[in-house]
Design a protein around this motif. Structure first.
Motif, PDB file in Angstrom:
ATOM      1  N   PRO A 140       4.103  51.111 -58.082  1.00 59.81           N
ATOM      2  CA  PRO A 140       5.371  51.523 -58.685  1.00 59.81           C
ATOM      3  C   PRO A 140       6.018  50.402 -59.498  1.00 59.81           C
ATOM      4  N   THR A 141       6.960  50.796 -60.349  1.00 56.05           N
ATOM      5  CA  THR A 141       7.703  49.818 -61.153  1.00 56.05           C
ATOM      6  C   THR A 141       9.182  49.882 -60.786  1.00 56.05           C
ATOM      7  N   CYS A 142       9.867  48.786 -61.010  1.00 62.61           N
ATOM      8  CA  CYS A 142      11.302  48.741 -60.748  1.00 62.61           C
ATOM      9  C   CYS A 142      12.025  49.582 -61.800  1.00 62.61           C
ATOM     10  N   ALA A 144      15.109  49.537 -62.698  1.00 60.54           N
ATOM     11  CA  ALA A 144      16.064  48.749 -63.479  1.00 60.54           C
ATOM     12  C   ALA A 144      15.344  47.926 -64.545  1.00 60.54           C
ATOM     13  N   ALA A 145      14.142  47.457 -64.243  1.00 61.44           N
ATOM     14  CA  ALA A 145      13.385  46.656 -65.210  1.00 61.44           C
ATOM     15  C   ALA A 145      12.611  47.543 -66.173  1.00 61.44           C
ATOM     16  N   GLY A 146      12.133  48.674 -65.681  1.00 63.24           N
ATOM     17  CA  GLY A 146      11.386  49.598 -66.514  1.00 63.24           C
ATOM     18  C   GLY A 146       9.954  49.162 -66.798  1.00 63.24           C
ATOM     19  N   THR A 147       9.513  48.078 -66.166  1.00 61.97           N
ATOM     20  CA  THR A 147       8.149  47.586 -66.387  1.00 61.97           C
ATOM     21  C   THR A 147       7.543  47.200 -65.046  1.00 61.97           C
ATOM     22  N   ASP A 148       6.272  46.802 -65.099  1.00 61.65           N
ATOM     23  CA  ASP A 148       5.592  46.302 -63.907  1.00 61.65           C
ATOM     24  C   ASP A 148       6.207  44.949 -63.580  1.00 61.65           C
ATOM     25  N   ASN A 149       7.120  44.938 -62.636  1.00 66.38           N
ATOM     26  CA  ASN A 149       7.953  43.765 -62.422  1.00 66.38           C
ATOM     27  C   ASN A 149       7.802  43.149 -61.036  1.00 66.38           C
ATOM     28  N   TYR A 150       6.971  43.739 -60.195  1.00 67.63           N
ATOM     29  CA  TYR A 150       6.840  43.236 -58.834  1.00 67.63           C
ATOM     30  C   TYR A 150       5.817  42.103 -58.775  1.00 67.63           C
ATOM     31  N   VAL A 151       6.190  41.026 -58.100  1.00 68.07           N
ATOM     32  CA  VAL A 151       5.319  39.865 -57.940  1.00 68.07           C
ATOM     33  C   VAL A 151       4.842  39.846 -56.491  1.00 68.07           C
ATOM     34  N   TYR A 152       3.525  39.710 -56.317  1.00 70.42           N
ATOM     35  CA  TYR A 152       2.908  39.725 -54.989  1.00 70.42           C
ATOM     36  C   TYR A 152       2.247  38.373 -54.746  1.00 70.42           C
ATOM     37  N   THR A 153       2.603  37.759 -53.630  1.00 68.64           N
ATOM     38  CA  THR A 153       1.945  36.506 -53.236  1.00 68.64           C
ATOM     39  C   THR A 153       1.382  36.698 -51.836  1.00 68.64           C
ATOM     40  N   MET A 154       0.139  36.218 -51.647  1.00 62.08           N
ATOM     41  CA  MET A 154      -0.529  36.348 -50.359  1.00 62.08           C
ATOM     42  C   MET A 154      -1.051  34.981 -49.957  1.00 62.08           C
ATOM     43  N   HIS A 155      -0.842  34.629 -48.695  1.00 60.66           N
ATOM     44  CA  HIS A 155      -1.348  33.371 -48.141  1.00 60.66           C
ATOM     45  C   HIS A 155      -2.318  33.723 -47.021  1.00 60.66           C
TER      46      HIS A 155
END
Length: 193
Positions: A140-142, A144-155
């Motif tokens: 999904p996209t935000c 409010a941003a209207g674009t692919d705006n999610y940042v995913y970090t995995m450790h």
């Protein structure tokens, strides 16, 4: 003034928009009334006497004047009050949808982890792969941003992840930059701690 006491730029824009809309509404309605009042007044002058129709014509002029006052004063005031509230309500809906998206992505990551021996995906696109479309149909996209705006970090050690909404998309509601976020440890994070 500190940064907390300053009015967010979006609120200033919304207030200005409300005033402009109100003034436009206030200037569209009165000319119609002025035209009607002009013809009534012209008719009043043509009679030359103050006979039977005097009350109706003067009443029409007073009514036209009151409509002008309402159009010039009350309507812009109401618009200036209501438009910022509509902007804030839209922003609140977008924030709610963004938080729901983050929770859905977090749930999909947990499901992935269950099926992959406790390991989270290395990238979000892995959630859409696999038999039957994977754990999500699409990322999904935000709103409010209207674009692919999610940042995913995995450790990998320890195996944890964090997803956040990049940027200042929710500052109208005083949500800080890069929030809301979702973490495998803390769940949904709306504000800075």
């Amino acid at each position: 003034m500190s940064a907390k006491n300053q009015i967010p730029q979006e609120n200033v824009k919304a207030g200005t928009t409300g005033i402009i809309v109100g003034l436009l509404m206030g200037w569209i309605m009165p000319p119609i009334t002025w035209i009607a009042a002009f013809f009534l007044y012209k008719s009043f002058l043509k009679d030359g006497n103050l006979s039977d129709a005097k009350g109706i014509k003067i009443g029409a002029l007073i009514t036209g004047g009151l409509c002008c006052v309402v159009g010039l004063l009350v309507i812009p005031l109401l618009a200036a009050i209501l438009v910022p509230n509509f902007v804030r309500a839209k922003a609140q809906g977008q924030l709610t949808a963004c938080k729901s998206n983050l929770k859905n992505i977090g749930t999909a990551c947990e499901m992935y982890s269950t099926d992959h021996y406790g390991r989270y995906p290395k990238k979000l696109s892995e959630l859409c792969e696999g038999p039957n479309g994977g754990y999500l149909k699409t990322i999904p996209t935000c709103p409010a941003a209207g674009t692919d705006n999610y940042v995913y970090t995995m450790h990998a050690d320890p195996d944890i992840f964090t997803i956040y909404c990049r940027g200042e998309n929710h500052t109208v509601l005083d949500i800080p930059k890069d929030k809301p976020a979702f973490s495998s440890i803390y769940g949904l994070i709306e504000q800075n701690d």
